[in-house]
Design a protein around this motif. Structure first.
Motif, PDB file in Angstrom:
ATOM      1  N   LEU A 113       0.837  -1.200   0.000  1.00 48.55           N
ATOM      2  CA  LEU A 113       0.000   0.000   0.000  1.00 48.55           C
ATOM      3  C   LEU A 113       0.867   1.243   0.000  1.00 48.55           C
ATOM      4  O   LEU A 113       1.980   1.248   0.554  1.00 48.55           O
ATOM      5  CB  LEU A 113      -0.904   0.000   1.234  1.00 48.55           C
ATOM      6  N   ASP A 114       0.332   2.342  -0.567  1.00 50.83           N
ATOM      7  CA  ASP A 114       1.058   3.613  -0.491  1.00 50.83           C
ATOM      8  C   ASP A 114       0.652   4.342   0.785  1.00 50.83           C
ATOM      9  O   ASP A 114      -0.173   3.869   1.576  1.00 50.83           O
ATOM     10  CB  ASP A 114       0.808   4.466  -1.743  1.00 50.83           C
ATOM     11  N   ARG A 115       1.235   5.507   0.993  1.00 52.86           N
ATOM     12  CA  ARG A 115       1.035   6.250   2.238  1.00 52.86           C
ATOM     13  C   ARG A 115      -0.448   6.551   2.481  1.00 52.86           C
ATOM     14  O   ARG A 115      -0.966   6.355   3.584  1.00 52.86           O
ATOM     15  CB  ARG A 115       1.844   7.546   2.204  1.00 52.86           C
ATOM     16  N   ASN A 116      -1.135   7.053   1.445  1.00 61.55           N
ATOM     17  CA  ASN A 116      -2.540   7.420   1.620  1.00 61.55           C
ATOM     18  C   ASN A 116      -3.390   6.203   1.979  1.00 61.55           C
ATOM     19  O   ASN A 116      -4.289   6.281   2.830  1.00 61.55           O
ATOM     20  CB  ASN A 116      -3.075   8.082   0.352  1.00 61.55           C
ATOM     21  N   GLU A 117      -3.095   5.079   1.348  1.00 59.81           N
ATOM     22  CA  GLU A 117      -3.866   3.873   1.635  1.00 59.81           C
ATOM     23  C   GLU A 117      -3.592   3.374   3.053  1.00 59.81           C
ATOM     24  O   GLU A 117      -4.502   2.911   3.755  1.00 59.81           O
ATOM     25  CB  GLU A 117      -3.504   2.795   0.609  1.00 59.81           C
ATOM     26  N   ILE A 118      -2.338   3.475   3.494  1.00 62.82           N
ATOM     27  CA  ILE A 118      -2.005   3.063   4.869  1.00 62.82           C
ATOM     28  C   ILE A 118      -2.738   3.940   5.872  1.00 62.82           C
ATOM     29  O   ILE A 118      -3.328   3.452   6.854  1.00 62.82           O
ATOM     30  CB  ILE A 118      -0.482   3.120   5.098  1.00 62.82           C
ATOM     31  N   ASP A 131      -2.324  -6.278  10.235  1.00 57.73           N
ATOM     32  CA  ASP A 131      -2.217  -6.369   8.780  1.00 57.73           C
ATOM     33  C   ASP A 131      -1.578  -5.132   8.154  1.00 57.73           C
ATOM     34  O   ASP A 131      -1.041  -5.198   7.040  1.00 57.73           O
ATOM     35  CB  ASP A 131      -3.605  -6.587   8.171  1.00 57.73           C
ATOM     36  N   ILE A 132      -1.626  -4.010   8.857  1.00 54.65           N
ATOM     37  CA  ILE A 132      -1.071  -2.759   8.321  1.00 54.65           C
ATOM     38  C   ILE A 132       0.447  -2.705   8.499  1.00 54.65           C
ATOM     39  O   ILE A 132       1.163  -2.052   7.726  1.00 54.65           O
ATOM     40  CB  ILE A 132      -1.745  -1.540   9.000  1.00 54.65           C
ATOM     41  N   LEU A 168       7.162   0.808   3.496  1.00 54.74           N
ATOM     42  CA  LEU A 168       7.194   2.208   3.064  1.00 54.74           C
ATOM     43  C   LEU A 168       8.384   2.940   3.675  1.00 54.74           C
ATOM     44  O   LEU A 168       9.022   3.772   3.029  1.00 54.74           O
ATOM     45  CB  LEU A 168       5.882   2.898   3.432  1.00 54.74           C
ATOM     46  N   GLY A 169       8.678   2.636   4.958  1.00 55.68           N
ATOM     47  CA  GLY A 169       9.886   3.177   5.577  1.00 55.68           C
ATOM     48  C   GLY A 169       9.760   4.562   6.160  1.00 55.68           C
ATOM     49  O   GLY A 169      10.757   5.121   6.614  1.00 55.68           O
ATOM     50  N   ASP A 170       8.565   5.152   6.182  1.00 52.23           N
ATOM     51  CA  ASP A 170       8.392   6.468   6.802  1.00 52.23           C
ATOM     52  C   ASP A 170       8.359   6.283   8.315  1.00 52.23           C
ATOM     53  O   ASP A 170       7.451   5.631   8.851  1.00 52.23           O
ATOM     54  CB  ASP A 170       7.097   7.112   6.317  1.00 52.23           C
ATOM     55  N   PRO A 171       9.350   6.843   9.068  1.00 45.96           N
ATOM     56  CA  PRO A 171       9.434   6.574  10.512  1.00 45.96           C
ATOM     57  C   PRO A 171       8.170   6.971  11.267  1.00 45.96           C
ATOM     58  O   PRO A 171       7.701   6.233  12.135  1.00 45.96           O
ATOM     59  CB  PRO A 171      10.642   7.398  10.959  1.00 45.96           C
ATOM     60  N   ASP A 172       7.626   8.156  10.944  1.00 47.84           N
ATOM     61  CA  ASP A 172       6.459   8.641  11.675  1.00 47.84           C
ATOM     62  C   ASP A 172       5.252   7.731  11.423  1.00 47.84           C
ATOM     63  O   ASP A 172       4.543   7.342  12.363  1.00 47.84           O
ATOM     64  CB  ASP A 172       6.141  10.068  11.238  1.00 47.84           C
TER      65      ASP A 172
END
Length: 754
Positions: free
Chosen positions: A3-8, A36-37, A44-48
């Motif tokens: 999933l991309d950021r918006n979907e997450i 599941d998320i 994705l690797g975005d820390p926040d």
């Protein structure tokens, strides 16, 4: 597909709505949605965003129905990962997420301290670890860490450490994060009163009661000061605090405990039963937790006061499960509830003492359970709602038009335990006035040997069932015909024998039953003989020598009855006089049995070993011991032989007796049961073991396997003495609670006195 950021973020928002706090189903559905998320956020690797996903998962798991140990095993590695990531690069994370992370750590701390306690040393190590990663700039977070340190020391009863931490925290001002201030201050007030500082409890609550600190949902917090007000003599304020809050729905455990203690200490047991009934499910849904412990001790105190005033009655327990498959008893008494909670409190407080390397908790809850009233009668205004304990709950699972006769016939075809449960359900479902035959059937069932192997609580219910029938008969003598009366009187000696040889109900309740029954004795029967016989034993159990002699004289005035000159009753009467320290009367009581014994018969003269020793008849005592110690099977003769060996130095025989009868000395607390005969044996075994150790004869041995436990190495007589003395003291205390005297402690001391 990842999933991309918006979907997450959309998934996180949707999963958040599954929280039961927001009206969702919660539980495993919530946990799995968050789980599941996680792989998508990690990829994705975005820390926040990753921290957001991790905290969502740990929060869902923390709120799940899993066992506490499993929850912490799952969430702590994830929370630690969040902490390390934040510590390495704090600028990458939103402040709200960081606060949420710390809040979850403090939820764990709260569980460790209050709900699912962990050893104090482990909690301190955990707090030290949190502090290492918490910069000084996070003032409220450091405050919270020290607040939990203070709570751990309060649990241990270390007043000096609590005072030191309290002063340091007060100097910082109230925290801005991590706490609801009204709840925190209320918790501090309860902490201080349990440490014996009622003045400090009043001080910390002042800003809340003055309205200087906002109280959530307009909640009245004044019951935090019920006991401090009462102990300080501020009676008007105590009564007002009780009156305004005692009917509160879903009362917190500490608040419930305060109301139960208040009622028990002021002679308001009926109001206390009202409060208890409104919240009794809190004692069935879970057992454990520090707040549960304090509250259960208060409930035990109230139940004891109810028994002392002979106010105990049968009541019906509601259950939320499918009644057709439910195996929980529906009928209880306050004596039964008090016994169940009492032993749970004793066992759990000892576990906490071990965790905390302290004796504070067991000492404090014992003080609550044994507290005497501050005043015998404090007038309360009329109740603000109908008393709940006088209501009958709806009879779920059984139609109100159930025909009692047909239902009893159907119950008779069931197996023992199912029949017992069904009879309780029928009793609860019976219309008023139609319950007599069901209660009689339950009484018959409670005297069956099969049931005694199933449950340890049958004695309480037996006594309560008989007492209810007797009260009904006393109120309406025409209610019962001859057959029903025969069944009641058949149960009388069985019940009295049970509750006078096992710690079950209070002496006041037994006295009340005897008093109610006496006018209804049937002419030409042994009814009055039974009542007066057991009236003697009641005085013996209470240690009242003059009362026992007077009761025996009243029994002796009755026409002779062969039923009371049998061998078991002669032995029983002999033990009465031995327990009262009357050696001459014990020897006289035993004389007919010894005179009539045929050659070679086992006459149990070993009951008289101590009177012989105390009279200087050592040769006679030694001859009796040598002749009978190999056949000693019952607890009374075992106790006598162990005491003989301890006094005369027959240590080889003493060790043989202990090893042969180790089954007598298991922890019977699991059965809430230690017969009076066993109490004597515990004391004698401890004294003999002390003598073995003092004479340099101790050794290491293996305790063999038993029904309740596996074989255990590493036992010695020193360890056995300590264990037996400790367990025996618990049982002595229980007997004295129920007899309202210190007679059992005196008995054990006299038994061992040269």
């Amino acid at each position: 597909m990842l999933l991309d950021r918006n979907e997450i973020e959309a998934r996180l928002e949707a999963a958040g709505k599954l929280d039961s706090e927001d009206g969702g189903p919660g539980g495993e559905v919530y946990v799995e949605a968050m789980r599941d998320i996680l792989p998508h956020a990690e990829a994705l690797g975005d820390p926040d965003l990753l921290m957001h996903a991790r905290l969502g998962f740990t929060w869902a798991t923390l709120r799940s129905d899993r066992e506490a140990q499993e929850v912490f095993r799952v969430i702590l590695p994830v929370l630690r990962r969040c902490l390390l990531d934040w510590h390495a690069a704090p600028h990458r994370f939103r402040p709200g997420l960081v606060e949420a992370m710390w809040n979850q750590f403090f939820n764990v701390c709260d569980c460790y301290v209050r709900l699912f306690p962990e050893p104090a040393r482990r909690i301190h190590r955990f707090l030290d670890e949190l502090e290492r990663y918490c910069p000084p700039t996070r003032r409220s977070t450091r405050y919270a860490i020290d607040q939990y340190r203070m709570k751990v020391e309060a649990r241990r009863g270390d007043l000096d450490a609590v005072e030191r931490l309290w002063r340091e925290l007060r100097a910082q001002g109230e925290p801005e994060e991590h706490f609801h201030l009204d709840g925190k201050i209320g918790g501090d007030a309860f902490m201080w009163q349990r440490l014996g500082r009622d003045d400090r409890a009043v001080e910390v609550m002042a800003p809340v009661l003055a309205g200087q600190i906002e109280v959530r949902n307009g909640r009245n917090r004044s019951d935090a000061l019920l006991l401090p007000y009462l102990r300080a003599g501020r009676l008007d304020e105590a009564v007002a605090a009780h009156q305004s809050t005692y009917t509160r729905h879903r009362m917190r455990l500490e608040e419930l405990g305060a109301h139960l203690q208040f009622c028990a200490l002021t002679g308001n047991e009926e109001r206390g039963l009202d409060v208890l009934d409104r919240n009794v499910d809190r004692f069935f849904t879970r057992t454990g937790g520090v707040e549960w412990l304090w509250t259960a001790a208060a409930a035990v105190l109230l139940c004891r006061r109810v028994m002392e005033k002979d106010l105990d009655r049968q009541w019906f327990r509601s259950c939320e499960c499918d009644e057709s498959r439910c195996h929980h008893g529906a009928v209880m008494s306050y004596a039964d509830l008090g016994a169940r909670l009492r032993w749970a409190v004793v066992d759990f407080s000892l576990e906490l003492d071990e965790m905390d390397e302290s004796t504070f908790m067991s000492e404090q809850v014992s003080a609550i359970m044994h507290a005497e009233p501050i005043m015998e009668s404090l007038a309360l205004p009329p109740g603000t709602a109908a008393p709940r304990h006088h209501e009958t709950p709806p009879a779920a699972g059984l139609p109100s038009d159930t025909d009692p006769a047909r239902a009893l016939d159907e119950a008779a075809t069931l197996d023992t335990w199912t029949r017992f449960i069904r009879l309780q359900r029928l009793l609860r479902a019976a219309p008023a006035g139609d319950e007599t035959d069901i209660r009689l059937a339950l009484l018959d069932e409670l005297m069956s040997p099969e049931l005694h192997a199933e449950t340890s609580h049958w004695r309480h219910q037996l006594f309560a069932t008989l007492a209810e029938l007797v009260r009904s008969h006393d109120a309406r003598p025409s209610l019962l015909g001859a057959d029903r009366l025969d069944r009641i009187w058949r149960a009388v000696p069985f019940t009295l024998d049970s509750v006078l040889t096992h710690p079950t109900v209070h002496a006041a309740q037994i006295r009340g039953l005897l008093r109610t029954l006496e006018p209804h004795c049937r002419p030409g029967t042994d009814d009055l003989h039974h009542l007066r016989w057991f009236a003697v034993e009641l005085q013996v159990r209470r240690g009242d020598l003059e009362g026992a002699r007077a009761a025996w004289a009243a029994f002796a005035d009755l026409p002779p009855s062969d039923a009371f000159t049998t061998r078991p009753n002669i032995l029983r009467r002999t033990l009465w006089w031995l327990d009262l320290g009357c050696d001459d009367e014990a020897v006289d009581s035993m004389a007919p049995l010894l005179a009539d014994a045929p050659p070679g018969a086992e006459d149990r003269e070993d009951y008289l070993l101590l009177p012989y020793l105390r009279a200087g008849r050592l040769d006679r005592a030694r001859e009796v011991h040598e002749r009978t110690y190999r056949t000693a099977q019952g607890a009374p003769e075992l106790a006598a032989h162990l005491e003989f060996c301890a006094r005369t130095g027959e240590l080889d025989h003493g060790r043989e007796l202990i090893q042969r009868h180790l089954g007598y000395f298991h922890a019977w607390r699991a059965d809430h049961d230690c017969p009076i005969d066993r109490v004597r044996a515990y004391g004698a075994a401890a004294r003999l073991s002390d003598r073995i150790v003092a004479d340099g004869r101790d050794e290491i041995w293996t305790r063999p396997a038993d029904e309740c436990c596996e074989a255990e190495d590493g036992w010695s007589y020193a360890r056995f003495a300590a264990s037996t003395r400790f367990e025996g003291d618990l049982f002595v205390t229980r007997w004295d609670e129920l007899m309202g005297t210190t007679a059992t402690r005196t008995l054990v001391a006299r038994f061992g006195h040269p």
